[in-house]
Design an enzyme around this catalytic site. Structure first.
Site, PDB file in Angstrom:
ATOM      1  N   ASP A  95     -12.634 -13.364   3.732  1.00 37.62           N
ATOM      2  CA  ASP A  95     -11.713 -13.033   2.644  1.00 37.62           C
ATOM      3  C   ASP A  95     -10.539 -14.007   2.643  1.00 37.62           C
ATOM      4  O   ASP A  95     -10.225 -14.633   3.659  1.00 37.62           O
ATOM      5  CB  ASP A  95     -11.196 -11.603   2.797  1.00 37.62           C
ATOM      6  CG  ASP A  95     -10.687 -11.017   1.480  1.00 37.62           C
ATOM      7  OD1 ASP A  95     -10.821 -11.684   0.439  1.00 37.62           O
ATOM      8  OD2 ASP A  95     -10.168  -9.888   1.496  1.00 37.62           O
ATOM      9  N   GLY A  96      -9.903 -14.124   1.474  1.00 35.59           N
ATOM     10  CA  GLY A  96      -8.733 -14.973   1.340  1.00 35.59           C
ATOM     11  C   GLY A  96      -7.652 -14.249   0.570  1.00 35.59           C
ATOM     12  O   GLY A  96      -7.919 -13.296  -0.165  1.00 35.59           O
ATOM     13  N   GLU A 148     -10.445 -18.287  -0.139  1.00 37.44           N
ATOM     14  CA  GLU A 148     -11.774 -17.646  -0.066  1.00 37.44           C
ATOM     15  C   GLU A 148     -12.808 -18.649   0.448  1.00 37.44           C
ATOM     16  O   GLU A 148     -13.633 -18.328   1.315  1.00 37.44           O
ATOM     17  CB  GLU A 148     -12.185 -17.133  -1.450  1.00 37.44           C
ATOM     18  CG  GLU A 148     -11.295 -16.063  -2.047  1.00 37.44           C
ATOM     19  CD  GLU A 148     -11.583 -14.665  -1.528  1.00 37.44           C
ATOM     20  OE1 GLU A 148     -12.418 -14.526  -0.609  1.00 37.44           O
ATOM     21  OE2 GLU A 148     -10.965 -13.708  -2.027  1.00 37.44           O
ATOM     22  N   ASP A 154     -15.827 -10.410  -1.155  1.00 38.34           N
ATOM     23  CA  ASP A 154     -15.508  -9.800  -2.445  1.00 38.34           C
ATOM     24  C   ASP A 154     -15.210 -10.857  -3.506  1.00 38.34           C
ATOM     25  O   ASP A 154     -14.700 -10.541  -4.581  1.00 38.34           O
ATOM     26  CB  ASP A 154     -14.336  -8.829  -2.319  1.00 38.34           C
ATOM     27  CG  ASP A 154     -13.057  -9.478  -1.799  1.00 38.34           C
ATOM     28  OD1 ASP A 154     -12.978 -10.723  -1.810  1.00 38.34           O
ATOM     29  OD2 ASP A 154     -12.139  -8.744  -1.393  1.00 38.34           O
ATOM     30  N   HIS A 170     -11.448  -3.634  -1.713  1.00 37.78           N
ATOM     31  CA  HIS A 170     -10.727  -2.363  -1.582  1.00 37.78           C
ATOM     32  C   HIS A 170     -11.614  -1.164  -1.945  1.00 37.78           C
ATOM     33  O   HIS A 170     -11.162  -0.214  -2.588  1.00 37.78           O
ATOM     34  CB  HIS A 170      -9.472  -2.375  -2.456  1.00 37.78           C
ATOM     35  CG  HIS A 170      -8.589  -3.563  -2.212  1.00 37.78           C
ATOM     36  ND1 HIS A 170      -7.916  -3.750  -1.018  1.00 37.78           N
ATOM     37  CD2 HIS A 170      -8.316  -4.646  -2.973  1.00 37.78           C
ATOM     38  CE1 HIS A 170      -7.233  -4.882  -1.079  1.00 37.78           C
ATOM     39  NE2 HIS A 170      -7.465  -5.455  -2.239  1.00 37.78           N
ATOM     40  N   ASP A 209      -9.370  -8.406   4.773  1.00 35.87           N
ATOM     41  CA  ASP A 209      -8.296  -8.450   3.782  1.00 35.87           C
ATOM     42  C   ASP A 209      -6.937  -8.288   4.465  1.00 35.87           C
ATOM     43  O   ASP A 209      -5.987  -9.017   4.151  1.00 35.87           O
ATOM     44  CB  ASP A 209      -8.503  -7.347   2.742  1.00 35.87           C
ATOM     45  CG  ASP A 209      -7.384  -7.298   1.717  1.00 35.87           C
ATOM     46  OD1 ASP A 209      -7.336  -8.172   0.842  1.00 35.87           O
ATOM     47  OD2 ASP A 209      -6.544  -6.384   1.809  1.00 35.87           O
TER      48      ASP A 209
END
Length: 258
Positions: free
Chosen positions: A15-16, A59, A82, A142, A152
């Site tokens: 994740d970023g 990302e 995501d 989320h 995250d």
């Protein structure tokens, strides 16, 4: 733990995050290498900070750092993210970009080309060496998937200049310490479609339901319903949203939003 966890010898969440987009950013990856006993699997957390960047670059960096960490590790890799931008880029667009000299169909230079080139090099080198392929799976952000939530949190903390304590050790210890079951929620994501990192996914037949896209702070998310999309963009300055007829239109819109 997921019943199908044996299908993922090397599991990665990536994740970023970015504040301002462009602005200060952070990236994170959680890598899990299976052993004969799951409790003895090896978990390694990776994370970092960049003072002037974008969400998409973070990302891409997260995936690249994970692949670099696993450069000589055998076994098929399943990467859960995501970021539709990352998944579509690596499974649908990248070979056309390479063939076209890293330019899009409109003649514009592909954004973040050096990141895409490096990722492609890492994936192709891995396949050529017989170490195993790379698959990408979409996880809604989320949505309560523990591995994605952990990534995250690490990326956001890094984007704010924090230096989170990163874990390296056995999976059993990781689960007891953080309560994060990396295999929880991944079976549903895998069942929704796995995309090989070196070839595009099979073409769809008849059109499915519409796809709703939202763009908030430079990060694109897909939604199954308008209410989900509306909830994400409502009250957010600079946000964009779009109802797409199918995946093909959604892919075109995401390219325009790069």
């Amino acid at each position: 733990m997921g019943e199908k966890s044996d299908e993922f010898p090397v599991l990665v969440f990536a994740d970023g995050a970015c504040s301002g987009n462009p602005g200060p950013g952070g990236w994170a990856a959680v890598v899990c290498l299976r052993r004969e006993s799951l409790k003895d699997a090896e978990v390694v957390e990776l994370a970092g900070f960049k003072d002037d960047t974008t969400n998409n670059r973070m990302e891409l960096t997260a995936v690249g750092k994970a692949l670099r960490h696993l450069e000589r590790v055998p076994g098929a890799i399943a990467i859960f993210t995501d970021s539709s931008y990352v998944i579509n880029g690596l499974t649908k667009w990248i070979h056309g970009w390479k063939k076209g000299g890293w330019k899009k169909s409109d003649g514009e230079v592909v954004a973040n080309a050096r990141f895409w080139k490096r990722l492609l090099e890492l994936i192709e080198a891995r396949v050529a060496a017989g170490l195993g392929g790379v698959e990408f799976h979409y996880v809604p952000g989320h949505s309560g998937v523990p591995g994605n939530e952990r990534c995250d949190a690490l990326a956001v903390e890094c984007s704010k200049g924090g230096r989170p304590a990163l874990f390296t050790g056995r999976y059993g210890d990781y689960l007891r310490r953080f309560g994060v079951d990396l295999f929880e929620g991944i079976d549903a994501a895998a069942a929704s479609g796995a995309n090989g990192g070196s070839s595009p996914p099979p073409a769809r037949g008849k059109k499915g339901p519409p796809v709703y896209l939202s763009l908030v702070d430079g990060k694109v998310e897909r939604h199954a319903t308008w209410s989900e999309c509306e909830a994400r963009v409502k009250g957010r300055a600079g946000a964009k949203f779009k109802k797409c007829r199918d995946d093909a239109e959604a892919a075109r819109v995401m390219r325009e939003w790069e």
